[in-house]
Design a protein around this motif. Structure first.
Motif, PDB file in Angstrom:
ATOM      1  N   LEU A 471      22.359  22.012  53.114  1.00 23.38           N
ATOM      2  CA  LEU A 471      22.852  22.516  51.835  1.00 23.38           C
ATOM      3  C   LEU A 471      23.148  24.008  51.866  1.00 23.38           C
ATOM      4  O   LEU A 471      23.730  24.542  50.922  1.00 23.38           O
ATOM      5  CB  LEU A 471      21.844  22.214  50.729  1.00 23.38           C
ATOM      6  N   MET A 472      22.769  24.689  52.948  1.00 23.93           N
ATOM      7  CA  MET A 472      23.142  26.091  53.097  1.00 23.93           C
ATOM      8  C   MET A 472      24.659  26.241  53.071  1.00 23.93           C
ATOM      9  O   MET A 472      25.197  27.275  52.672  1.00 23.93           O
ATOM     10  CB  MET A 472      22.576  26.634  54.404  1.00 23.93           C
ATOM     11  N   GLY A 473      25.374  25.213  53.491  1.00 27.75           N
ATOM     12  CA  GLY A 473      26.827  25.259  53.500  1.00 27.75           C
ATOM     13  C   GLY A 473      27.455  25.093  52.147  1.00 27.75           C
ATOM     14  O   GLY A 473      28.677  25.224  52.011  1.00 27.75           O
ATOM     15  N   ALA A 474      26.653  24.802  51.102  1.00 30.18           N
ATOM     16  CA  ALA A 474      27.208  24.602  49.764  1.00 30.18           C
ATOM     17  C   ALA A 474      26.735  25.660  48.786  1.00 30.18           C
ATOM     18  O   ALA A 474      26.983  25.553  47.589  1.00 30.18           O
ATOM     19  CB  ALA A 474      26.831  23.214  49.239  1.00 30.18           C
ATOM     20  N   ASP A 475      26.022  26.656  49.264  1.00 27.72           N
ATOM     21  CA  ASP A 475      25.545  27.742  48.424  1.00 27.72           C
ATOM     22  C   ASP A 475      24.743  27.221  47.237  1.00 27.72           C
ATOM     23  O   ASP A 475      24.853  27.719  46.118  1.00 27.72           O
ATOM     24  CB  ASP A 475      26.736  28.576  47.935  1.00 27.72           C
ATOM     25  N   GLY A 476      23.945  26.186  47.472  1.00 24.43           N
ATOM     26  CA  GLY A 476      23.071  25.656  46.438  1.00 24.43           C
ATOM     27  C   GLY A 476      23.761  24.852  45.357  1.00 24.43           C
ATOM     28  O   GLY A 476      23.146  24.472  44.354  1.00 24.43           O
ATOM     29  N   GLN A 477      25.058  24.563  45.520  1.00 24.35           N
ATOM     30  CA  GLN A 477      25.799  23.862  44.480  1.00 24.35           C
ATOM     31  C   GLN A 477      25.839  22.352  44.678  1.00 24.35           C
ATOM     32  O   GLN A 477      26.266  21.628  43.786  1.00 24.35           O
ATOM     33  CB  GLN A 477      27.246  24.395  44.440  1.00 24.35           C
ATOM     34  N   ALA A 478      25.435  21.869  45.829  1.00 26.25           N
ATOM     35  CA  ALA A 478      25.540  20.430  46.108  1.00 26.25           C
ATOM     36  C   ALA A 478      24.244  19.721  45.743  1.00 26.25           C
ATOM     37  O   ALA A 478      23.154  20.293  45.824  1.00 26.25           O
ATOM     38  CB  ALA A 478      25.866  20.219  47.584  1.00 26.25           C
ATOM     39  N   GLY A 479      24.378  18.452  45.371  1.00 24.97           N
ATOM     40  CA  GLY A 479      23.220  17.655  45.024  1.00 24.97           C
ATOM     41  C   GLY A 479      22.958  16.584  46.060  1.00 24.97           C
ATOM     42  O   GLY A 479      23.549  16.579  47.151  1.00 24.97           O
ATOM     43  N   PRO A 480      22.081  15.613  45.728  1.00 24.44           N
ATOM     44  CA  PRO A 480      21.731  14.555  46.681  1.00 24.44           C
ATOM     45  C   PRO A 480      22.935  13.748  47.153  1.00 24.44           C
ATOM     46  O   PRO A 480      22.991  13.330  48.313  1.00 24.44           O
ATOM     47  CB  PRO A 480      20.749  13.698  45.890  1.00 24.44           C
ATOM     48  N   GLU A 481      23.906  13.515  46.258  1.00 26.00           N
ATOM     49  CA  GLU A 481      25.076  12.713  46.647  1.00 26.00           C
ATOM     50  C   GLU A 481      25.906  13.437  47.703  1.00 26.00           C
ATOM     51  O   GLU A 481      26.372  12.813  48.671  1.00 26.00           O
ATOM     52  CB  GLU A 481      25.929  12.405  45.416  1.00 26.00           C
ATOM     53  N   GLU A 482      26.105  14.747  47.508  1.00 29.05           N
ATOM     54  CA  GLU A 482      26.875  15.514  48.486  1.00 29.05           C
ATOM     55  C   GLU A 482      26.134  15.597  49.822  1.00 29.05           C
ATOM     56  O   GLU A 482      26.741  15.539  50.888  1.00 29.05           O
ATOM     57  CB  GLU A 482      27.152  16.922  47.953  1.00 29.05           C
ATOM     58  N   LEU A 483      24.812  15.716  49.748  1.00 29.48           N
ATOM     59  CA  LEU A 483      24.016  15.734  50.977  1.00 29.48           C
ATOM     60  C   LEU A 483      24.172  14.420  51.729  1.00 29.48           C
ATOM     61  O   LEU A 483      24.395  14.412  52.949  1.00 29.48           O
ATOM     62  CB  LEU A 483      22.547  15.984  50.640  1.00 29.48           C
ATOM     63  N   ALA A 527      28.886  22.189  57.464  1.00 27.80           N
ATOM     64  CA  ALA A 527      30.244  22.693  57.269  1.00 27.80           C
ATOM     65  C   ALA A 527      31.006  21.895  56.221  1.00 27.80           C
ATOM     66  O   ALA A 527      31.827  22.459  55.486  1.00 27.80           O
ATOM     67  CB  ALA A 527      31.005  22.681  58.597  1.00 27.80           C
ATOM     68  N   VAL A 528      30.755  20.600  56.121  1.00 28.95           N
ATOM     69  CA  VAL A 528      31.576  19.765  55.240  1.00 28.95           C
ATOM     70  C   VAL A 528      30.922  19.501  53.893  1.00 28.95           C
ATOM     71  O   VAL A 528      31.570  18.964  52.990  1.00 28.95           O
ATOM     72  CB  VAL A 528      31.909  18.419  55.922  1.00 28.95           C
ATOM     73  N   VAL A 529      29.639  19.862  53.721  1.00 25.93           N
ATOM     74  CA  VAL A 529      28.938  19.474  52.500  1.00 25.93           C
ATOM     75  C   VAL A 529      29.542  20.100  51.249  1.00 25.93           C
ATOM     76  O   VAL A 529      29.501  19.518  50.171  1.00 25.93           O
ATOM     77  CB  VAL A 529      27.433  19.838  52.614  1.00 25.93           C
ATOM     78  N   GLY A 530      30.109  21.300  51.375  1.00 31.06           N
ATOM     79  CA  GLY A 530      30.653  21.972  50.202  1.00 31.06           C
ATOM     80  C   GLY A 530      32.087  21.629  49.890  1.00 31.06           C
ATOM     81  O   GLY A 530      32.684  22.250  49.010  1.00 31.06           O
ATOM     82  N   ARG A 531      32.662  20.640  50.595  1.00 29.32           N
ATOM     83  CA  ARG A 531      34.078  20.249  50.407  1.00 29.32           C
ATOM     84  C   ARG A 531      34.982  21.490  50.435  1.00 29.32           C
ATOM     85  O   ARG A 531      35.710  21.765  49.476  1.00 29.32           O
ATOM     86  CB  ARG A 531      34.267  19.494  49.103  1.00 29.32           C
TER      87      ARG A 531
END
Length: 619
Positions: A471-483, A527-531
């Motif tokens: 989740l470091m790649g999403a700057d804390g914006q991603a949730g369980p689904e994105e993970l 790399a891809v978690v934050g779309r």
């Protein structure tokens, strides 16, 4: 893992044995700490004042003692002797309480000063460019952020205060001595002149040894850190003896420097201890003769000698305090060597130009190109020799919106350097790079890195959980689904669920509890978690077996379909993920086309992908 000679050469570059004395003022160096000390100056000045009062009370003892000898004792006044003894007890208790108060006053604020300096150097190091970290050994940075700051806190807490206190005590004590008997006072004060000269010589030599010692500690820290992080390489190649030899050599070098410091300190202490004692003995003999002929009273001589003896500690501590001042000044210099490194100016967001504001759909020849574009990009490392050719020399490349471009080139052709320019890990020497028509030089680094995600060939994981690393790649914006989606795309979901605590499992330092392929898949997931709208991948599948690679490629196609991607590729399987391929050769883009087109038209590309030098190659 560096061999012994390279380690020692690196260390000697930092700490030459014959390093000349550096021209710097101890006072000027220490004054650079003032911005950190200023917020707590009230408590520090109060603590210094309290310490001065406490030390001055120590000089009251001799005066009271002299009064007791000449008064109550001479008059056989028992009550007066008891009163004098009670006064001495009160003075002693007050002195002890005042020194305790001084300690309480400085403890908390100085811990805050150390914490503020450590936070500043950490934040500053994080903002410095990659080129800085390429030049600096990590051990040198660690020693500055830990040992040097601890040394500065201890200096502010004890030596600095007592340098002021002891200097004040010496001045007040000398005044008392001269007031009691000017002749005896002069005899005791005469050694001050040669002591000042000796201390000046000592300071010059000790400052060089102190700097050398602290730099060598940084070199030693680097070797220890590299040995711990590279323990598998050391054991795998049986290099433990050579590494131990390198460590031993650096330790011996540090030992020699510390012994030189000890010799210097021993010499100055011998002078500071011996010279005053010699003149103090002379003053005692002269005082006894003056008492015998009635010039002064016995009480005056007792008080004089008691004051002179009370000044022994302040005088004898000068060498020790000067040594600590030099070491603190060296620590300050080393700290600000890092803090003085210039952080490259971060471009402020600017209003989009009219060209950049136009949509591609609006038509017109001047419509701004979308996607990712390199325009005549030149890059030369800042510390490269002036006559060295640039790593990149006029790169022109356009990656269309939603397109995946594979970047192929020989070893050392500059592929990794080129992709490092996109998230501004390095800055292009000239030319420009645009993302959807916007020059990245006009965007802040934070804005660029919000748009661009990167997965490096060497995956780096932190001492945290799997979830926190991804989740470091999403700057804390991603949730369980994105993970879950990111782990699925990178084909990491199966092995993550098999971990003892699933995604909440700690992966350990550098992620060494995982295999190379597992680390690489988690780096890809990050790399891809934050779309991200733009994706830069540096050979992201190199550590995977063919079956896992095939599954990752199948899942990765889903992600690549919705982003603009630049992928460094070394294998045909990775190239097949791309819509087009760019061949980087001689610092330029030598050819662009589909995989099949380049196999037919470029002998260099055919050689890189298939190893063949003739024919069309295998598709």
């Amino acid at each position: 893992m560096p061999n012994v000679s390279s380690v020692l050469m690196s260390a000697s570059a930092h700490t030459p044995e014959d390093a000349p004395a550096r021209k710097r003022s101890v006072v000027r160096s220490l004054l650079r700490l003032w911005p950190y000390v200023r917020p707590v100056r009230a408590r520090l000045f109060t603590a210094a004042g309290v310490a001065v009062v406490a030390a001055s009370m120590g000089l009251v003892f001799p005066l009271v003692l002299g009064w007791i000898v000449d008064g109550p004792i001479a008059d056989r006044d028992t009550a007066g002797v008891l009163a004098g003894g009670l006064l001495l007890l009160v003075v002693g208790v007050a002195e002890a309480l005042l020194f305790g108060l001084r300690r309480w006053l400085v403890a908390r604020p100085l811990a805050g000063v150390e914490a503020a300096m450590r936070a500043d150097i950490y934040r500053h190091v994080q903002r410095l460019p990659v080129s800085f970290h390429d030049r600096w050994a990590s051990g040198q940075l660690l020693s500055r952020a830990t040992g040097d700051l601890t040394q500065l806190r201890m200096f502010l807490a004890f030596p600095l205060t007592f340098l002021v206190v002891n200097s004040t005590t010496i001045l007040v004590g000398c005044g008392i001595l001269l007031h009691q008997d000017w002749l005896l006072g002069l005899v005791v004060i005469i050694p001050v002149v040669p002591l000042v000269a000796v201390c000046a010589v000592f300071e010059r030599h000790y400052s060089v040894a102190s700097r050398r010692s602290q730099d060598q500690i940084g070199d030693l820290t680097t070797v220890v850190e590299e040995s711990v992080l590279g323990i598998r390489i050391i054991k795998g190649f049986g290099r433990h003896r050579s590494q131990a030899r390198a460590f031993r050599e650096l330790s011996q070098r540090l030992r020699r420097t510390e012994l030189r410091k000890a010799r210097l300190l021993g010499a100055i202490m011998a002078v500071i201890y011996g010279l005053p004692e010699l003149f103090l003995g002379g003053a005692l003999v002269l005082g006894v003769l003056r008492v015998a002929d009635g010039t002064i009273t016995a009480g005056t001589l007792v008080a004089f000698m008691a004051v002179a003896l009370a000044l022994r500690w302040p005088v004898e501590s000068l060498g020790f305090l000067l040594a600590l001042c030099n070491e603190a000044a060296t620590a300050t210099d080393r700290y600000f060597e890092v803090m003085d490194e210039r952080v490259p100016a971060d471009a402020a967001p600017s209003a989009p130009s009219p060209a950049a504001s136009r949509s591609p759909a609006s038509g017109g020849a001047d419509a701004a190109p979308r996607g990712m574009r390199f325009e005549n990009v030149v890059f030369r490392y800042p510390d490269a020799p002036p006559d060295a050719p640039p790593v990149l020399n006029g790169v022109d490349l356009h990656i269309r919106p939603g397109e995946t471009m594979a970047l192929v080139g020989g070893t050392g052709s500059g592929k990794t350097t080129l992709i490092n320019l996109v998230p501004r890990l390095h800055e292009a020497t000239s030319g420009r790079i645009t993302l959807d028509g916007e020059d990245i030089a006009t965007l802040s680094r934070a804005q660029v890195r919000e748009r661009v995600a990167v997965a490096f060939e060497e995956p780096t994981l932190f001492s945290a959980t799997v979830q926190e690393n991804v989740l470091m790649g999403a700057d804390g914006q991603a949730g369980p689904e994105e993970l879950a989606r990111a782990l699925r795309v990178s084909q990491a979901d199966d092995f993550v669920q098999a971990l003892p605590s699933g995604p909440h499992t700690q992966v350990g330092e550098q992620g060494m509890s995982l295999s190379g392929g597992q680390r690489q898949r988690l780096a890809l997931a990050r790399a891809v978690v934050g779309r991200p709208p733009f994706l830069v991948l540096d050979d992201p599948l190199s550590a995977l077996d063919v079956h896992t690679e095939a599954r990752v490629e199948a899942a990765l196609r889903e992600v690549l379909a919705g982003t603009t991607a630049l992928v460094v590729a070394h294998r045909p399987s990775t190239v097949m993920l791309a819509d087009r391929v760019a061949l980087l050769s001689g610092g330029r883009i030598a050819a662009v086309g589909t995989h099949n087109e380049l196999l037919d038209s470029s002998a260099e590309y055919r050689y890189l992908l298939t190893g063949e030098t003739q024919g069309a190659g295998v598709r």
